[in-house]
Design a protein around this motif. Structure first.
Motif, short mmCIF file in Angstrom:
data_model
loop_
_atom_site.label_atom_id
_atom_site.label_comp_id
_atom_site.label_asym_id
_atom_site.label_seq_id
_atom_site.Cartn_x
_atom_site.Cartn_y
_atom_site.Cartn_z
N ASN A 25 -3.65 17.90 -26.01
CA ASN A 25 -2.93 18.38 -24.83
C ASN A 25 -3.92 18.79 -23.75
OD1 ASN A 25 0.17 19.53 -25.95
ND2 ASN A 25 -0.22 18.84 -23.90
N LYS A 26 -3.62 18.39 -22.51
CA LYS A 26 -4.46 18.85 -21.40
C LYS A 26 -4.16 20.33 -21.14
CE LYS A 26 -4.62 14.49 -18.81
NZ LYS A 26 -4.22 13.86 -17.54
N PRO A 27 -5.01 21.16 -20.66
CA PRO A 27 -6.40 20.80 -20.34
C PRO A 27 -7.30 20.70 -21.57
CG PRO A 27 -5.98 23.12 -19.90
CD PRO A 27 -4.68 22.54 -20.35
N ILE A 28 -8.27 19.83 -21.46
CA ILE A 28 -9.25 19.69 -22.55
C ILE A 28 -10.56 20.34 -22.07
CG2 ILE A 28 -10.33 18.03 -24.12
CD1 ILE A 28 -8.37 15.95 -22.72
N TYR A 29 -11.14 21.14 -22.93
CA TYR A 29 -12.40 21.80 -22.55
C TYR A 29 -13.59 21.21 -23.31
CZ TYR A 29 -9.20 25.12 -20.47
OH TYR A 29 -8.21 25.68 -19.73
N LYS A 70 -17.87 13.59 -18.64
CA LYS A 70 -18.79 14.73 -18.58
C LYS A 70 -18.91 15.39 -19.95
CE LYS A 70 -19.64 18.90 -15.91
NZ LYS A 70 -21.11 18.66 -15.93
N MET A 71 -17.78 15.54 -20.63
CA MET A 71 -17.82 16.19 -21.94
C MET A 71 -18.50 15.31 -22.98
SD MET A 71 -14.20 18.22 -22.15
CE MET A 71 -13.18 17.10 -21.26
N PHE A 120 -13.35 11.68 -15.09
CA PHE A 120 -14.60 12.40 -14.80
C PHE A 120 -14.85 13.46 -15.87
CE2 PHE A 120 -16.28 16.39 -13.00
CZ PHE A 120 -17.55 15.98 -12.62
N GLY A 121 -13.82 14.22 -16.20
CA GLY A 121 -13.94 15.30 -17.19
C GLY A 121 -14.34 14.78 -18.55
N LYS A 129 -20.98 13.45 -22.52
CA LYS A 129 -22.44 13.53 -22.34
C LYS A 129 -23.05 14.51 -23.32
CE LYS A 129 -22.83 12.30 -17.47
NZ LYS A 129 -22.82 12.91 -16.14
N ASP A 147 -5.80 9.00 -13.80
CA ASP A 147 -6.25 10.16 -13.03
C ASP A 147 -7.78 10.23 -13.05
OD1 ASP A 147 -6.58 12.59 -11.80
OD2 ASP A 147 -6.18 13.75 -13.64
N PRO A 148 -8.43 9.99 -11.87
CA PRO A 148 -9.91 9.98 -11.84
C PRO A 148 -10.54 11.29 -12.28
CG PRO A 148 -8.96 9.88 -9.61
CD PRO A 148 -7.84 9.70 -10.55
N ILE A 149 -9.83 12.41 -12.07
CA ILE A 149 -10.41 13.71 -12.45
C ILE A 149 -10.54 13.80 -13.97
CG2 ILE A 149 -10.05 16.20 -12.43
CD1 ILE A 149 -8.77 15.80 -9.63
N THR A 150 -9.48 13.34 -14.66
CA THR A 150 -9.52 13.37 -16.12
C THR A 150 -10.66 12.47 -16.65
OG1 THR A 150 -7.13 13.65 -16.08
CG2 THR A 150 -8.11 13.14 -18.21
#
Lengths: 608, 137
Positions: free
Chosen positions: B119-123, B22-23, B18-19, B25, B13-16
């Motif tokens: 577990n998703k979602p991961i923040y 980003k985190m 990406f997430g 970074k 999943d490209p969104i995951t």
């Protein structure tokens, strides 16, 4: 004068009909009657002057002593004594006086009473026996004398009434012992009838004893006539309480048993050695469809299919031979008209007192409807299990797929809120749009699946398989041409399948598309479609020479949702999942054979 | 900031992806972050690195549901490599199926690597997702 008198007297004595002897003071015989000589078997010359003792006494010492005693005492007395142990004699002794009252000796008169004594003894014996009998048999007696109006009960009768031995009942008292109502009315009538019309009676009645106990008795009465007139009633009185109670109990048990057997909701029958029915209950009659009279004496061969009857006969013989019961065996019975019934049958040997089997008791319970229910239930369980599996699988898919999208939303929104950089915000927004599209697509896919799974009333039509393949081929002509696919439609023209038109199209389309998607780049793609009529449907085969799937690795997942096994951008992981659902919804099934590097063959079975 | 030499992100999943990137970074300093769309391409890359003797990943973010080779299959093959170094593997899934957690636990108990379950979602990415030595010291 004296001599004459004497002669006269002597002559007189000689003629006396009753055996008489005159004995002097010294116990010598002086004179006698001829009859006396006869009794003792003596001759006149031997008797005169002989000692009376020597003449009339034998070895019977008891009599001897008594006789001696009587003679010595010389008193007026009577004695019974025996002669030679066979004859009973009764002798009367009286002193013999002269004119001046001087004792001259003894006069003895003897009578042969053997007959009387025997009668007396017999009477005594009979009385004793009667007593004993009445005690043992509990048979009492009563006697009513008309003239005196006196009623006499014997001891046994009294005991049966629970009254004392000195109780003397009147007729009314006697009658009042009978239980009020039927018994009392009946005895009054019978007693009256016997008295008036001389009708004997013997009747079972209930009395209420002096202690208040109710007992069954057999009261009998019989008139006694004298000179043509009834003078007495003689009767018996017997306690038959235990017997009546026992009889009643037996009757009740028999009644209970009969009612039970008759009304049992299972078929009950008794068969003899030749397997002829000797007892059938209502259920059995109803099952056979004949009356008991029509069934009795007949065998299974008269009512059932010959094979079934033979099996039953063999069972009967085996049970009678081995003495081993058959219990709760599932059997199938076929009647002559072909009606089939499932039974749970038990057969138990009937064994007589000599230990020989003389037949069987049979019991059959109709379990046809239970069997049907069982089959339905098993079917239902299978369907439910499949449905449940599908449901769990589907729930898993829903939760996983929807969750993954919503998780993405949450994460992206979290980023968006915290992000300051405008450019980055834009990127996140793009991502959110992408996530939203994904979610929509997933929902559409799920909807498509739900529609198949919930469509109960499928509108199945008879479709020509060959024509259906051609139609899909035309729709896919661009794809097939671009990939230079060689399609061989070898489906016989006469084969029809029962299918929902849209489903059949979807099935062929998906499988053809899959074959193109997963073609081996090193080979010219080739697809073969074949079909054959089978026992209860049609087997449809689609083979390709593509990449093949590693069945050992992916076998269990091939028809799963969102499962893809090749690096293909177009793969949604939905096609096989959907067509499997469509095929199963129509009552068919799908399987595959595959070898990596060689190709794949899908086998689809369409139900008739 | 944790200094990590190499990180693998394996997810279709490209969104995951990406997430996670980003985190990372904000939590890690890493010059070698690689993303793979399924287990197969990841394990192939790993084998290549082993053959060439280049640096192996110290941290792996691993999705479970993926085509071709899923997370579990990747773990099987990864453990079979018998690497000397202990790798931190963060198993990431949207699944709330107890079965997946159980399977993760079985792997955790039977391998030498550090396994986390996320577990998703991961923040955010926890320090323990990147470095276990810190915990010890």
């Amino acid at each position: 004068m004296k001599t004459i008198e004497k002669t006269h007297t002597q002559y007189l004595l000689k003629q006396l009909p009753k055996a008489t002897v005159l004995v002097g003071k010294n116990h010598e015989v002086i004179d006698f009657s001829d009859s006396w000589l006869a009794i003792f078997n003596l001759k006149a010359k031997d008797a005169v002057g002989a000692s009376i003792f020597q003449l009339i006494l034998d070895d019977n010492t008891e009599s001897h002593e008594q006789l001696k005693d009587c003679l010595l005492k010389n008193r007026t007395t009577t004695l019974r004594h025996k002669k030679e142990n066979t004859q009973w004699l009764e002798s009367a002794f009286a002193p013999w006086f002269d004119e001046k009252e001087n004792i001259l000796g003894t006069i003895i008169q003897t009578t042969d009473i053997s007959g009387e004594v025997e009668k007396e003894l017999e009477l005594e014996r009979i009385k004793t026996m009667l007593q004993a009998k009445s005690e043992i048999a509990k048979v009492g007696s009563w006697e009513y004398t008309l003239e005196t109006e006196k009623l006499v009960w014997c001891d046994v009768t009294k005991r049966m009434h629970h009254v004392d031995e000195d109780f003397e009942p009147s007729v009314n008292e006697g009658i009042e012992f009978y239980k009020q109502g039927y018994s009392r009315n009946k005895i009054s009538m019978l007693f009256h009838n016997a008295l008036q019309n001389g009708i004997a009676f013997n009747e079972r009645l209930i009395i209420q004893t002096a202690t208040g106990e109710e007992r069954w008795v057999m009261a009998g009465g019989k008139p006694i006539y004298e000179h043509g007139k009834i003078t007495k009633l003689l009767g018996t009185f017997q306690d038959i309480h235990d017997q009546v109670i026992a009889e009643t109990k037996i009757k009740e048990s028999k009644q209970l048993l009969t009612t039970l057997i008759e009304n049992l909701p299972i078929n009950v029958f008794l068969k003899d050695k030749e397997s002829r029915k000797i007892l059938v209950n209502r259920s059995e009659c109803e099952y056979i469809g004949a009356s008991a009279n029509e069934i009795l004496g007949k065998t299974d061969f008269d009512f059932y299919d010959e094979k079934v009857a033979q099996i039953s006969r063999d069972e009967d013989l085996e049970v009678m031979r081995t003495f081993k019961s058959i219990l709760g065996k599932e059997t199938i019975c076929v009647k002559k008209d072909g009606t089939t019934t499932n039974f749970l049958t038990s057969k138990i040997p009937l064994i007589n007192l000599e230990g020989q089997a003389y037949g069987i008791i049979g019991m059959s319970m109709d379990i046809t409807h239970i069997k049907q229910k069982e089959d339905e239930l098993r079917n239902l369980i299978n369907i439910t299990a499949v449905q449940n599996k599908k449901l769990v699988n589907f729930a898993h898919i829903v939760s996983h797929n929807l969750r993954s999208h919503t998780a993405n939303f949450s994460m992206l929104l979290d980023f968006l809120v915290k992000e300051i950089d405008e450019k980055e915000k834009e990127r996140i927004m793009e991502m959110l749009l992408h996530a939203s599209d994904n979610l929509l697509e997933t929902l559409e896919n799920l909807n498509e699946v739900v529609e198949i799974s919930t469509n109960i009333n499928l509108d199945k039509k008879s479709l020509n398989l060959n024509e259906s393949v051609i139609k899909v081929q035309q729709n896919l002509s661009a794809l097939l041409q671009n990939n230079k696919v060689e399609v061989l439609n070898a489906v016989p023209k006469g084969i029809f399948v029962m299918c929902v038109p849209a489903y059949l199209e979807s099935i062929i389309l998906n499988l053809l598309t899959n074959a193109v998607k997963y073609k081996d780049p090193n080979r010219k793609p080739k697809i073969e479609l074949r079909a054959e009529k089978q026992d209860k449907g049609v087997l449809f085969r689609i083979s390709d020479n593509g990449l093949g799937i590693d069945l050992i690795r992916y076998g269990g997942k091939i028809f799963g949702m969102y499962k893809t096994f090749h690096n293909n951008k177009d793969a949604r992981g939905l096609g096989l999942y959907i067509i499997k659902n469509q095929i199963e919804a129509m009552g068919g099934h799908i399987s595959l054979k595959s070898e990596v590097g060689k190709g794949t063959t899908f086998n689809i079975f369409f139900n008739e | 900031m944790n200094k990590v030499n190499s990180i693998y992100i394996i997810d279709d999943d490209p969104i995951t992806i990406f997430g996670i990137k980003k985190m990372l970074k904000t939590t890690a300093v890493c010059n070698d972050i690689q993303a793979f769309e399924n287990g197969k391409v990841a394990i192939d890359d790993l084998r290549k690195r082993i053959r060439e003797g280049t640096r192996l990943p110290e941290v792996i973010f691993l999705d479970i549901n993926m085509p071709i080779m899923d997370g579990w299959e990747f773990l099987d093959e990864f453990i079979a490599l018998e690497l000397k170094e202990k790798v931190i593997i963060n198993v990431i899934t949207s699944s709330i199926d107890q079965y997946d957690y159980q399977k993760w636990n079985d792997f955790r108990l039977n391998c030498q690597h550090y396994l986390n379950f996320k577990n998703k979602p991961i923040y955010k990415i926890e320090p323990t997702d990147l470095n276990r030595l810190d915990m010890v010291s």
